[in-house]
Scaffold this motif. Structure first.
Motif, PDB file in Angstrom:
ATOM      1  N   LEU A   5      -0.796  10.719  -1.603  1.00  0.00           N
ATOM      2  CA  LEU A   5      -1.751   9.666  -1.952  1.00  0.00           C
ATOM      3  C   LEU A   5      -1.106   8.593  -2.823  1.00  0.00           C
ATOM      4  O   LEU A   5      -1.282   7.393  -2.580  1.00  0.00           O
ATOM      5  N   ALA A   6      -0.356   9.018  -3.846  1.00  0.00           N
ATOM      6  CA  ALA A   6       0.292   8.071  -4.751  1.00  0.00           C
ATOM      7  C   ALA A   6       1.287   7.194  -3.998  1.00  0.00           C
ATOM      8  O   ALA A   6       1.361   5.976  -4.218  1.00  0.00           O
ATOM      9  N   LEU A   7       2.044   7.792  -3.079  1.00  0.00           N
ATOM     10  CA  LEU A   7       3.023   7.039  -2.291  1.00  0.00           C
ATOM     11  C   LEU A   7       2.315   6.050  -1.362  1.00  0.00           C
ATOM     12  O   LEU A   7       2.726   4.882  -1.245  1.00  0.00           O
ATOM     13  N   ALA A   8       1.240   6.512  -0.720  1.00  0.00           N
ATOM     14  CA  ALA A   8       0.491   5.632   0.183  1.00  0.00           C
ATOM     15  C   ALA A   8      -0.111   4.451  -0.577  1.00  0.00           C
ATOM     16  O   ALA A   8      -0.064   3.305  -0.116  1.00  0.00           O
ATOM     17  N   ALA A   9      -0.682   4.724  -1.753  1.00  0.00           N
ATOM     18  CA  ALA A   9      -1.286   3.657  -2.559  1.00  0.00           C
ATOM     19  C   ALA A   9      -0.238   2.651  -3.010  1.00  0.00           C
ATOM     20  O   ALA A   9      -0.502   1.444  -3.057  1.00  0.00           O
ATOM     21  N   ALA A  10       0.968   3.149  -3.347  1.00  0.00           N
ATOM     22  CA  ALA A  10       2.045   2.261  -3.789  1.00  0.00           C
ATOM     23  C   ALA A  10       2.493   1.320  -2.675  1.00  0.00           C
ATOM     24  O   ALA A  10       3.023   0.236  -2.933  1.00  0.00           O
ATOM     25  N   ILE A  11       2.260   1.723  -1.423  1.00  0.00           N
ATOM     26  CA  ILE A  11       2.625   0.878  -0.276  1.00  0.00           C
ATOM     27  C   ILE A  11       1.459  -0.026   0.137  1.00  0.00           C
ATOM     28  O   ILE A  11       1.631  -1.223   0.393  1.00  0.00           O
ATOM     29  N   ILE A  12       0.265   0.542   0.180  1.00  0.00           N
ATOM     30  CA  ILE A  12      -0.906  -0.181   0.700  1.00  0.00           C
ATOM     31  C   ILE A  12      -1.404  -1.258  -0.255  1.00  0.00           C
ATOM     32  O   ILE A  12      -1.744  -2.373   0.176  1.00  0.00           O
ATOM     33  N   MET A  13      -1.464  -0.960  -1.556  1.00  0.00           N
ATOM     34  CA  MET A  13      -2.061  -1.917  -2.492  1.00  0.00           C
ATOM     35  C   MET A  13      -1.296  -3.256  -2.560  1.00  0.00           C
ATOM     36  O   MET A  13      -1.933  -4.314  -2.604  1.00  0.00           O
ATOM     37  N   CYS A  59      -3.585  -1.828  -9.527  1.00  0.00           N
ATOM     38  CA  CYS A  59      -3.721  -0.532  -8.869  1.00  0.00           C
ATOM     39  C   CYS A  59      -2.372  -0.040  -8.334  1.00  0.00           C
ATOM     40  O   CYS A  59      -2.081   1.150  -8.349  1.00  0.00           O
ATOM     41  N   ALA A  60      -1.547  -0.967  -7.866  1.00  0.00           N
ATOM     42  CA  ALA A  60      -0.216  -0.600  -7.374  1.00  0.00           C
ATOM     43  C   ALA A  60       0.643  -0.057  -8.517  1.00  0.00           C
ATOM     44  O   ALA A  60       1.356   0.942  -8.357  1.00  0.00           O
ATOM     45  N   TYR A  61       0.587  -0.714  -9.688  1.00  0.00           N
ATOM     46  CA  TYR A  61       1.321  -0.220 -10.848  1.00  0.00           C
ATOM     47  C   TYR A  61       0.834   1.176 -11.251  1.00  0.00           C
ATOM     48  O   TYR A  61       1.629   2.056 -11.613  1.00  0.00           O
ATOM     49  N   MET A  62      -0.478   1.370 -11.188  1.00  0.00           N
ATOM     50  CA  MET A  62      -1.053   2.667 -11.532  1.00  0.00           C
ATOM     51  C   MET A  62      -0.559   3.753 -10.588  1.00  0.00           C
ATOM     52  O   MET A  62      -0.244   4.876 -11.009  1.00  0.00           O
ATOM     53  N   SER A  63      -0.486   3.429  -9.301  1.00  0.00           N
ATOM     54  CA  SER A  63      -0.025   4.419  -8.322  1.00  0.00           C
ATOM     55  C   SER A  63       1.441   4.780  -8.545  1.00  0.00           C
ATOM     56  O   SER A  63       1.845   5.932  -8.339  1.00  0.00           O
ATOM     57  N   TYR A 100      -3.330   2.170 -20.115  1.00  0.00           N
ATOM     58  CA  TYR A 100      -2.961   0.765 -20.341  1.00  0.00           C
ATOM     59  C   TYR A 100      -3.565  -0.132 -19.268  1.00  0.00           C
ATOM     60  O   TYR A 100      -4.184  -1.159 -19.558  1.00  0.00           O
ATOM     61  N   PHE A 101      -3.413   0.272 -17.999  1.00  0.00           N
ATOM     62  CA  PHE A 101      -3.917  -0.537 -16.899  1.00  0.00           C
ATOM     63  C   PHE A 101      -5.441  -0.507 -16.826  1.00  0.00           C
ATOM     64  O   PHE A 101      -6.073  -1.508 -16.490  1.00  0.00           O
ATOM     65  N   ILE A 102      -6.033   0.640 -17.150  1.00  0.00           N
ATOM     66  CA  ILE A 102      -7.490   0.766 -17.119  1.00  0.00           C
ATOM     67  C   ILE A 102      -8.130  -0.122 -18.176  1.00  0.00           C
ATOM     68  O   ILE A 102      -9.116  -0.819 -17.914  1.00  0.00           O
ATOM     69  N   VAL A 103      -7.569  -0.105 -19.388  1.00  0.00           N
ATOM     70  CA  VAL A 103      -8.096  -0.958 -20.454  1.00  0.00           C
ATOM     71  C   VAL A 103      -7.927  -2.426 -20.088  1.00  0.00           C
ATOM     72  O   VAL A 103      -8.803  -3.255 -20.359  1.00  0.00           O
ATOM     73  N   GLU A 107     -17.176 -15.961 -15.575  1.00  0.00           N
ATOM     74  CA  GLU A 107     -16.032 -16.520 -14.858  1.00  0.00           C
ATOM     75  C   GLU A 107     -15.104 -15.395 -14.425  1.00  0.00           C
ATOM     76  O   GLU A 107     -14.739 -14.539 -15.231  1.00  0.00           O
ATOM     77  N   ALA A 108     -14.735 -15.407 -13.147  1.00  0.00           N
ATOM     78  CA  ALA A 108     -13.776 -14.430 -12.654  1.00  0.00           C
ATOM     79  C   ALA A 108     -12.434 -14.695 -13.301  1.00  0.00           C
ATOM     80  O   ALA A 108     -11.964 -15.827 -13.352  1.00  0.00           O
ATOM     81  N   CYS A 109     -11.818 -13.633 -13.800  1.00  0.00           N
ATOM     82  CA  CYS A 109     -10.559 -13.774 -14.536  1.00  0.00           C
ATOM     83  C   CYS A 109      -9.505 -12.883 -13.903  1.00  0.00           C
ATOM     84  O   CYS A 109      -9.782 -11.744 -13.566  1.00  0.00           O
ATOM     85  N   SER A 110      -8.295 -13.394 -13.771  1.00  0.00           N
ATOM     86  CA  SER A 110      -7.219 -12.647 -13.142  1.00  0.00           C
ATOM     87  C   SER A 110      -6.814 -11.459 -13.981  1.00  0.00           C
ATOM     88  O   SER A 110      -6.823 -11.489 -15.200  1.00  0.00           O
ATOM     89  N   CYS A 111      -6.443 -10.368 -13.286  1.00  0.00           N
ATOM     90  CA  CYS A 111      -5.945  -9.181 -13.980  1.00  0.00           C
ATOM     91  C   CYS A 111      -4.491  -9.345 -14.392  1.00  0.00           C
ATOM     92  O   CYS A 111      -3.941  -8.512 -15.102  1.00  0.00           O
ATOM     93  N   CYS A 112      -3.835 -10.375 -13.883  1.00  0.00           N
ATOM     94  CA  CYS A 112      -2.444 -10.613 -14.229  1.00  0.00           C
ATOM     95  C   CYS A 112      -2.361 -11.398 -15.514  1.00  0.00           C
ATOM     96  O   CYS A 112      -3.326 -11.939 -16.013  1.00  0.00           O
TER      97      CYS A 112
END
Length: 210
Positions: free
Chosen positions: A112-120, A149-153, A181-184, A198-203
């Motif tokens: 799952l972690a490998l798939a998420a790292a590719i798909i996200m 989400c990719a960083y999390m995976s 860290y990523f969740i917060v 206002e929608a704000c970027s996660c980056c």
């Protein structure tokens, strides 16, 4: 707009798979990182459903005022849910360290972690292209969250690999803490949107792509 709706449907479908596999495997293997990843996927699934609804209303030429009000309410729920998840992971990881609970290694979790790292990252690129074409700030922000989400995976994958290959049981709760860290970060973005509308970027602000 149809492209935006299509890619959001793909995202929701993947989040259902991600949440189901991560939670089931995490509970069975007593993995803090997998459980946290799964709960985060459920929260992102809810947020993705709200965005899909917004895109559908926009496509049909409906009133955006009602959608934006509902979206802000959903942002409050998302922010509070993410902050609660961060607290849960910290407590659960601390308990795992204290009691030295050894989580079982899981090939399902690794897959799952490998798939998420590719798909996200692929979803991120697709959402970003569509967002630029239709001028959707909400979809652009959602694209940036796919990077998170990719960083999390990747953090999840490293923790699971160290536990599987080297038997480092403490790598799993440590990976869980890395997810905090990523969740917060996601929680702060949802909090900002709930307060300002206002929608704000996660980056970060320095990232021109976001």
């Amino acid at each position: 707009m149809r492209l935006g709706i299509g890619i959001e449907l793909i995202t929701i479908g993947w989040m259902v798979i991600e949440a189901t596999v991560a939670l089931t495997t995490g509970i069975l293997s007593r993995s803090v990182s997998l459980e946290g990843f799964g709960i985060d996927s459920i929260i992102e699934l809810i947020a993705g459903g709200i965005l899909l609804w917004r895109l559908l209303v926009e496509q049909r030429g409906g009133s955006e005022e009602r959608v934006e009000l509902a979206e802000r309410r959903a942002s409050w729920v998302t922010a509070l849910g993410l902050f609660a998840l961060a607290v849960y992971i910290v407590i659960d990881s601390g308990w795992t360290f204290l009691k030295q609970i050894h989580p079982e290694s899981s090939w399902w979790g690794l897959g799952l972690a490998l798939a998420a790292a590719i798909i996200m990252p692929l979803l991120w690129q697709g959402k970003l292209r569509v967002a630029r074409r239709i001028g959707s700030a909400a979809l652009k922000a959602d694209a940036a969250c796919s990077v998170t989400c990719a960083y999390m995976s990747l953090a999840l994958l490293v923790g699971l690999l160290l536990n599987r290959l080297l038997g480092w049981w403490w790598a799993d709760p440590l990976a869980g803490l890395a997810l905090v860290y990523f969740i917060v970060r996601e929680g702060r973005e949802a909090w900002h949107e709930a307060r300002t509308g206002e929608a704000c970027s996660c980056c970060s602000d320095e990232d021109d792509d976001c």
